[in-house]
Design a protein around this motif. Structure first.
Motif, PDB file in Angstrom:
ATOM      1  N   ALA A  26     -15.480  48.203  37.121  1.00 59.94           N
ATOM      2  CA  ALA A  26     -15.094  49.473  37.731  1.00 59.94           C
ATOM      3  C   ALA A  26     -13.582  49.643  37.832  1.00 59.94           C
ATOM      4  O   ALA A  26     -13.078  50.758  37.826  1.00 59.94           O
ATOM      5  CB  ALA A  26     -15.716  49.581  39.118  1.00 59.94           C
ATOM      6  N   PHE A  27     -12.841  48.547  37.918  1.00 59.50           N
ATOM      7  CA  PHE A  27     -11.390  48.629  38.047  1.00 59.50           C
ATOM      8  C   PHE A  27     -10.675  48.523  36.700  1.00 59.50           C
ATOM      9  O   PHE A  27      -9.469  48.381  36.642  1.00 59.50           O
ATOM     10  CB  PHE A  27     -10.882  47.562  39.027  1.00 59.50           C
ATOM     11  N   GLY A  28     -11.435  48.571  35.613  1.00 62.13           N
ATOM     12  CA  GLY A  28     -10.849  48.574  34.283  1.00 62.13           C
ATOM     13  C   GLY A  28     -10.564  47.205  33.710  1.00 62.13           C
ATOM     14  O   GLY A  28     -10.131  47.093  32.571  1.00 62.13           O
ATOM     15  N   GLY A  29     -10.793  46.164  34.460  1.00 62.02           N
ATOM     16  CA  GLY A  29     -10.571  44.808  33.968  1.00 62.02           C
ATOM     17  C   GLY A  29     -11.784  44.254  33.260  1.00 62.02           C
ATOM     18  O   GLY A  29     -12.887  44.807  33.330  1.00 62.02           O
ATOM     19  N   SER A  30     -11.584  43.148  32.587  1.00 64.08           N
ATOM     20  CA  SER A  30     -12.683  42.542  31.838  1.00 64.08           C
ATOM     21  C   SER A  30     -13.719  41.929  32.776  1.00 64.08           C
ATOM     22  O   SER A  30     -13.406  41.485  33.873  1.00 64.08           O
ATOM     23  CB  SER A  30     -12.141  41.473  30.886  1.00 64.08           C
ATOM     24  N   VAL A  31     -14.947  41.933  32.302  1.00 66.92           N
ATOM     25  CA  VAL A  31     -16.050  41.259  32.978  1.00 66.92           C
ATOM     26  C   VAL A  31     -16.571  40.234  31.988  1.00 66.92           C
ATOM     27  O   VAL A  31     -16.801  40.548  30.824  1.00 66.92           O
ATOM     28  CB  VAL A  31     -17.163  42.244  33.375  1.00 66.92           C
ATOM     29  N   ASN A  32     -16.731  38.997  32.452  1.00 65.91           N
ATOM     30  CA  ASN A  32     -17.257  37.940  31.589  1.00 65.91           C
ATOM     31  C   ASN A  32     -18.476  37.318  32.241  1.00 65.91           C
ATOM     32  O   ASN A  32     -18.466  37.001  33.430  1.00 65.91           O
ATOM     33  CB  ASN A  32     -16.194  36.871  31.325  1.00 65.91           C
ATOM     34  N   ILE A  33     -19.484  37.142  31.437  1.00 68.66           N
ATOM     35  CA  ILE A  33     -20.720  36.507  31.883  1.00 68.66           C
ATOM     36  C   ILE A  33     -20.941  35.328  30.961  1.00 68.66           C
ATOM     37  O   ILE A  33     -20.875  35.466  29.740  1.00 68.66           O
ATOM     38  CB  ILE A  33     -21.902  37.489  31.791  1.00 68.66           C
ATOM     39  N   SER A  34     -21.157  34.161  31.545  1.00 69.89           N
ATOM     40  CA  SER A  34     -21.388  32.987  30.702  1.00 69.89           C
ATOM     41  C   SER A  34     -22.337  32.027  31.390  1.00 69.89           C
ATOM     42  O   SER A  34     -22.544  32.078  32.592  1.00 69.89           O
ATOM     43  CB  SER A  34     -20.063  32.295  30.362  1.00 69.89           C
ATOM     44  N   SER A  35     -22.913  31.157  30.575  1.00 70.79           N
ATOM     45  CA  SER A  35     -23.839  30.153  31.095  1.00 70.79           C
ATOM     46  C   SER A  35     -23.264  28.769  30.861  1.00 70.79           C
ATOM     47  O   SER A  35     -22.392  28.579  30.019  1.00 70.79           O
ATOM     48  CB  SER A  35     -25.188  30.269  30.382  1.00 70.79           C
ATOM     49  N   CYS A  36     -23.762  27.820  31.607  1.00 76.32           N
ATOM     50  CA  CYS A  36     -23.408  26.425  31.368  1.00 76.32           C
ATOM     51  C   CYS A  36     -24.497  25.554  31.963  1.00 76.32           C
ATOM     52  O   CYS A  36     -25.066  25.869  32.996  1.00 76.32           O
ATOM     53  CB  CYS A  36     -22.048  26.087  31.952  1.00 76.32           C
ATOM     54  N   THR A  67     -14.674  35.036  40.379  1.00 77.76           N
ATOM     55  CA  THR A  67     -15.809  34.493  39.632  1.00 77.76           C
ATOM     56  C   THR A  67     -16.871  34.040  40.623  1.00 77.76           C
ATOM     57  O   THR A  67     -16.582  33.284  41.552  1.00 77.76           O
ATOM     58  CB  THR A  67     -15.365  33.306  38.761  1.00 77.76           C
ATOM     59  N   TRP A  68     -18.102  34.519  40.423  1.00 80.36           N
ATOM     60  CA  TRP A  68     -19.239  34.094  41.230  1.00 80.36           C
ATOM     61  C   TRP A  68     -20.074  33.160  40.370  1.00 80.36           C
ATOM     62  O   TRP A  68     -20.370  33.456  39.218  1.00 80.36           O
ATOM     63  CB  TRP A  68     -20.098  35.298  41.621  1.00 80.36           C
ATOM     64  N   ILE A  69     -20.468  32.010  40.929  1.00 84.46           N
ATOM     65  CA  ILE A  69     -21.224  30.997  40.173  1.00 84.46           C
ATOM     66  C   ILE A  69     -22.597  30.827  40.816  1.00 84.46           C
ATOM     67  O   ILE A  69     -22.703  30.585  42.019  1.00 84.46           O
ATOM     68  CB  ILE A  69     -20.471  29.651  40.145  1.00 84.46           C
ATOM     69  N   TYR A  70     -23.624  30.952  39.998  1.00 85.22           N
ATOM     70  CA  TYR A  70     -25.006  30.895  40.471  1.00 85.22           C
ATOM     71  C   TYR A  70     -25.806  29.848  39.693  1.00 85.22           C
ATOM     72  O   TYR A  70     -25.488  29.531  38.570  1.00 85.22           O
ATOM     73  CB  TYR A  70     -25.703  32.257  40.272  1.00 85.22           C
ATOM     74  N   PHE A 107     -24.903  30.010  35.729  1.00 85.82           N
ATOM     75  CA  PHE A 107     -24.204  31.112  35.070  1.00 85.82           C
ATOM     76  C   PHE A 107     -23.176  31.668  36.029  1.00 85.82           C
ATOM     77  O   PHE A 107     -23.233  31.439  37.241  1.00 85.82           O
ATOM     78  CB  PHE A 107     -25.167  32.206  34.592  1.00 85.82           C
ATOM     79  N   CYS A 108     -22.197  32.359  35.445  1.00 89.71           N
ATOM     80  CA  CYS A 108     -21.166  32.954  36.286  1.00 89.71           C
ATOM     81  C   CYS A 108     -20.872  34.371  35.826  1.00 89.71           C
ATOM     82  O   CYS A 108     -21.102  34.732  34.671  1.00 89.71           O
ATOM     83  CB  CYS A 108     -19.906  32.114  36.285  1.00 89.71           C
ATOM     84  N   ILE A 109     -20.387  35.144  36.765  1.00 89.47           N
ATOM     85  CA  ILE A 109     -19.932  36.503  36.512  1.00 89.47           C
ATOM     86  C   ILE A 109     -18.495  36.581  37.000  1.00 89.47           C
ATOM     87  O   ILE A 109     -18.217  36.268  38.162  1.00 89.47           O
ATOM     88  CB  ILE A 109     -20.786  37.541  37.261  1.00 89.47           C
ATOM     89  N   SER A 110     -17.571  36.950  36.114  1.00 89.38           N
ATOM     90  CA  SER A 110     -16.161  37.103  36.484  1.00 89.38           C
ATOM     91  C   SER A 110     -15.764  38.555  36.328  1.00 89.38           C
ATOM     92  O   SER A 110     -16.134  39.211  35.357  1.00 89.38           O
ATOM     93  CB  SER A 110     -15.260  36.270  35.574  1.00 89.38           C
ATOM     94  N   MET A 111     -14.995  39.044  37.295  1.00 86.35           N
ATOM     95  CA  MET A 111     -14.480  40.411  37.236  1.00 86.35           C
ATOM     96  C   MET A 111     -12.976  40.339  37.446  1.00 86.35           C
ATOM     97  O   MET A 111     -12.512  39.788  38.441  1.00 86.35           O
ATOM     98  CB  MET A 111     -15.150  41.280  38.289  1.00 86.35           C
TER      99      MET A 111
END
Length: 194
Positions: free
Chosen positions: A96-106, A190-193, A128-132
């Motif tokens: 929403a703020f125009g920055g990149s969003v990255n989703i990845s698993s590990c 970054t949120w890690i789940y 997995f994580c979600i970064s904004m």
């Protein structure tokens, strides 16, 4: 023709016109400030919705899988795990703020872009994580202190400062580390789940 007759002219004086212009200026400044505040609130709500929706969709899509193997931006876009307004192209997502969003698993800390210190070593569980990125200071403070729930959240990284699940939800005092405010403009969370 009558000479010397007074003509009654009606109109506004220069002082009255300047007064009207001053009032319009003050109202315009107030309107712009109100609009700016409303847009910030809209973007913050949209960012919260984007994160929540992505989290729920990832969990649903991988409910029967022991790991989040193959989860990345391209898979999230292809399988509609993110809202359509986030998709720039097959592997580029924006928030929403125009920055990149990255989703990845590990699977474990080795080779994990989620924040290696947060993922347990040698674990067989999937993460997995979600970064904004590109969050404003106000958005950072609000998103970092939101209660994202304890179900599966193992940690959060705010501007390279890690927080374990036992520290969450954060309060504002934890966002100041050694006298420095962790939240500033252009911050990544970054949120890690699991």
């Amino acid at each position: 023709m009558l000479s010397g007759a007074r003509v009654n002219e009606s109109g506004r004086s220069m002082v009255e016109m300047l007064g009207v212009l001053a009032i319009i200026g003050v109202l315009s400044v107030g309107g712009i400030a109100g609009y700016s505040k409303a847009m910030s609130k809209f973007k913050l709500t949209k960012a919260q919705d984007q994160i929540t929706m992505t989290l729920m969709n990832v969990r649903t899509a991988f409910a029967s899988s022991p790991t989040y193997s193959g989860l990345n931006n391209e898979a999230a876009a292809t399988y509609h795990l993110v809202s359509s307004d986030m998709i720039v192209d097959n592997d580029t997502l924006t928030g929403a703020f125009g920055g990149s969003v990255n989703i990845s698993s590990c699977k474990d800390a080795a080779g994990c872009s989620c924040g290696n210190d947060m993922v347990p070593q040698g674990s067989e569980a999937g993460y997995f994580c979600i970064s904004m990125a590109n969050l404003t200071k106000d958005a950072c403070s609000s998103l970092a202190t939101s209660d994202w729930g304890a179900d599966g959240l193992i940690g959060m990284i705010v501007n390279n400062t890690p927080y374990e699940s036992s520290e969450l939800p954060l309060d504002f005092s934890k966002l100041v580390v050694e006298g420095n405010d962790v939240c500033a403009d252009n911050v990544t969370i970054t949120w890690i789940y699991y």
